[in-house]
Design an enzyme around this catalytic site. Structure first.
Site, PDB file in Angstrom:
ATOM      1  N   ASP A 113      14.501  88.115  -5.221  1.00  0.00           N
ATOM      2  CA  ASP A 113      14.945  87.101  -3.762  1.00  0.00           C
ATOM      3  C   ASP A 113      15.588  86.648  -3.835  1.00  0.00           C
ATOM      4  OD1 ASP A 113      14.348  87.410  -1.243  1.00  0.00           O
ATOM      5  OD2 ASP A 113      12.599  85.999  -1.237  1.00  0.00           O
TER       6      ASP A 113
ATOM      7  N   ASN B  72      10.929  95.327   5.346  1.00  0.00           N
ATOM      8  CA  ASN B  72      12.014  95.795   5.018  1.00  0.00           C
ATOM      9  C   ASN B  72      12.695  96.418   6.232  1.00  0.00           C
ATOM     10  OD1 ASN B  72      12.649  94.104   1.247  1.00  0.00           O
ATOM     11  ND2 ASN B  72      12.104  92.766   3.359  1.00  0.00           N
TER      12      ASN B  72
HETATM   13  C1  IPE Z   1      10.109  90.576  -0.549  1.00  0.00           C
HETATM   14  O1  IPE Z   1      11.601  89.625  -0.284  1.00  0.00           O
HETATM   15  C2  IPE Z   1      11.231  91.929  -1.177  1.00  0.00           C
HETATM   16  C3  IPE Z   1      12.155  92.570  -1.920  1.00  0.00           C
HETATM   17  C4  IPE Z   1      12.481  91.653  -2.870  1.00  0.00           C
HETATM   18  C5  IPE Z   1      12.365  93.939  -2.013  1.00  0.00           C
HETATM   19  P1  IPE Z   1      11.394  89.513   1.025  1.00  0.00           P
HETATM   20  O2  IPE Z   1      12.818  88.265   1.297  1.00  0.00           O
HETATM   21  O3  IPE Z   1      11.738  90.771   2.394  1.00  0.00           O
HETATM   22  O4  IPE Z   1      10.094  88.545   1.393  1.00  0.00           O
HETATM   23  P2  IPE Z   1       9.389  87.400   2.567  1.00  0.00           P
HETATM   24  O5  IPE Z   1      10.258  88.114   4.355  1.00  0.00           O
HETATM   25  O6  IPE Z   1      10.903  86.609   1.437  1.00  0.00           O
HETATM   26  O7  IPE Z   1       8.451  87.492   2.306  1.00  0.00           O
HETATM   27  C1  IPE Z   2      15.845  89.748  -1.049  1.00  0.00           C
HETATM   28  O1  IPE Z   2      16.700  88.861  -1.619  1.00  0.00           O
HETATM   29  C2  IPE Z   2      16.872  92.102  -1.946  1.00  0.00           C
HETATM   30  C3  IPE Z   2      16.321  92.478  -1.148  1.00  0.00           C
HETATM   31  C4  IPE Z   2      14.790  91.734  -0.037  1.00  0.00           C
HETATM   32  C5  IPE Z   2      16.172  93.968  -0.885  1.00  0.00           C
HETATM   33  P1  IPE Z   2      17.230  88.799   0.858  1.00  0.00           P
HETATM   34  O2  IPE Z   2      17.257  89.435   1.156  1.00  0.00           O
HETATM   35  O3  IPE Z   2      15.160  88.706   0.880  1.00  0.00           O
HETATM   36  O4  IPE Z   2      17.645  87.346   0.207  1.00  0.00           O
HETATM   37  P2  IPE Z   2      16.824  85.693   1.998  1.00  0.00           P
HETATM   38  O5  IPE Z   2      15.921  86.053   1.230  1.00  0.00           O
HETATM   39  O6  IPE Z   2      16.896  86.292   2.675  1.00  0.00           O
HETATM   40  O7  IPE Z   2      17.879  84.665   0.739  1.00  0.00           O
HETATM   41 MG    MG Z   3      13.923  87.413   0.370  1.00  0.00          MG
END
Ligand code: IPE
Ligand code: IPE
Ligand code: MG
Length: 249
Positions: free
Chosen positions: A29, A77
């Site tokens: 993340d 997502n």
């Molecule tokens: C979890 O991260 C999903 C992945 C890393 C693929 P998110 O960034 O989507 O989770 P939330 O929204 O912070 O809970």
């Molecule tokens: C995790 O990084 C990757 C995926 C969910 C695919 P994020 O895209 O959630 O990055 P932040 O949390 O917005 O920084």
């Molecule tokens: Mg994220």
């Protein structure tokens, strides 16, 4: 904490080989925040994230960890802007195509967990190809949670078991932890020993809800594109200081 090891190609000397986590699960993340911090579009963070994942997989292999499971795309997502979702789907496809030969050569067995039928057709084809090509590999197991949701996974297992009861194939009393686990996407995997989440978020975000029941949790503030072997070393070092009791005294 002990002195930083300088060379991390091999297992750092102060990690105990006998107490390595066999299976590590990671929520990668912070890609978007990493990009924003540099004034770049979010997708640049995702691109960097791929390189970090490649090195982590190699690192697990180099250090003797047997399985790595990463969260690539959650069922939630899909709620992101269409352009980002489309970018990610294309990125997964491109990376799979580009890396497959190397994964075959390096004895990686890749598996995808999640509701794969809802992914774009062309990505499903790449996934099928990669799983088939590495099926007999006996090196590290690399599991990619794509369109994965823990609740959905549990529900589909319930439905499958309910159907078996309905058809008289099993009795409700036969449904135990073992049978239930075998109906999850991760049926052929041991539960993770260590769970790592980057970017400081203290939540599971619907990841491996059943499987993480007794997993040790490690959260680092480091954003995923900055995660590296040094960070991974810290996570394992921390894990090895813990006493896993599993409810005992
Ligand atoms: C979890 O991260 C999903 C992945 C890393 C693929 P998110 O960034 O989507 O989770 P939330 O929204 O912070 O809970
Ligand atoms: C995790 O990084 C990757 C995926 C969910 C695919 P994020 O895209 O959630 O990055 P932040 O949390 O917005 O920084
Ligand atoms: Mg994220």
């Amino acid at each position: 904490m002990t002195a930083k090891p300088t060379v991390l190609h091999e297992l750092p000397a102060d990690l105990d080989r006998e107490k390595l986590p066999q299976h590590v699960a990671v929520i990668m993340d912070g890609n978007g925040r990493w990009a924003r911090n540099q004034g770049l579009p979010r997708i640049v963070g995702h691109q960097h994230g791929v390189d970090v994942l490649k090195d982590l997989l190699r690192c697990c292999r180099d250090w003797g960890i047997q399985a790595l499971t990463v969260y690539a795309f959650s069922t939630e997502n899909w709620k992101r802007p269409l352009s980002e979702v489309e970018f990610l789907m294309t990125l997964f496809e491109r990376v799979l195509r580009r890396e497959l030969d190397e994964m075959v050569a390096e004895d990686v067995r890749i598996q995808f967990v999640g509701n794969l039928q809802a992914l774009p057709r062309s990505l499903q084809e790449e996934i099928d190809r990669a799983m088939a090509a590495t099926r007999d590999n006996r090196g590290i197991r690399f599991n990619v949670a794509t369109n994965y949701g823990g609740r959905q996974e549990i529900l589909q297992a319930c439905r499958a078991l309910a159907r078996q009861v309905q058809h008289g194939q099993i009795q409700p009393e036969e449904i135990d932890e073992n049978l239930f686990s075998r109906h999850l996407y991760t049926s052929n995997l041991e539960d993770p020993d260590l769970f790592i989440r980057t970017s400081g978020e203290m939540r599971l975000s619907n990841f491996l809800l059943w499987q993480l029941a007794y997993t040790e949790i490690y959260v680092t503030d480091t954003l995923w594109p900055d995660f590296n072997r040094q960070e991974f070393y810290r996570a394992i070092y921390n894990y090895q200081q813990r006493h896993r009791r599993f409810g005992k005294v």
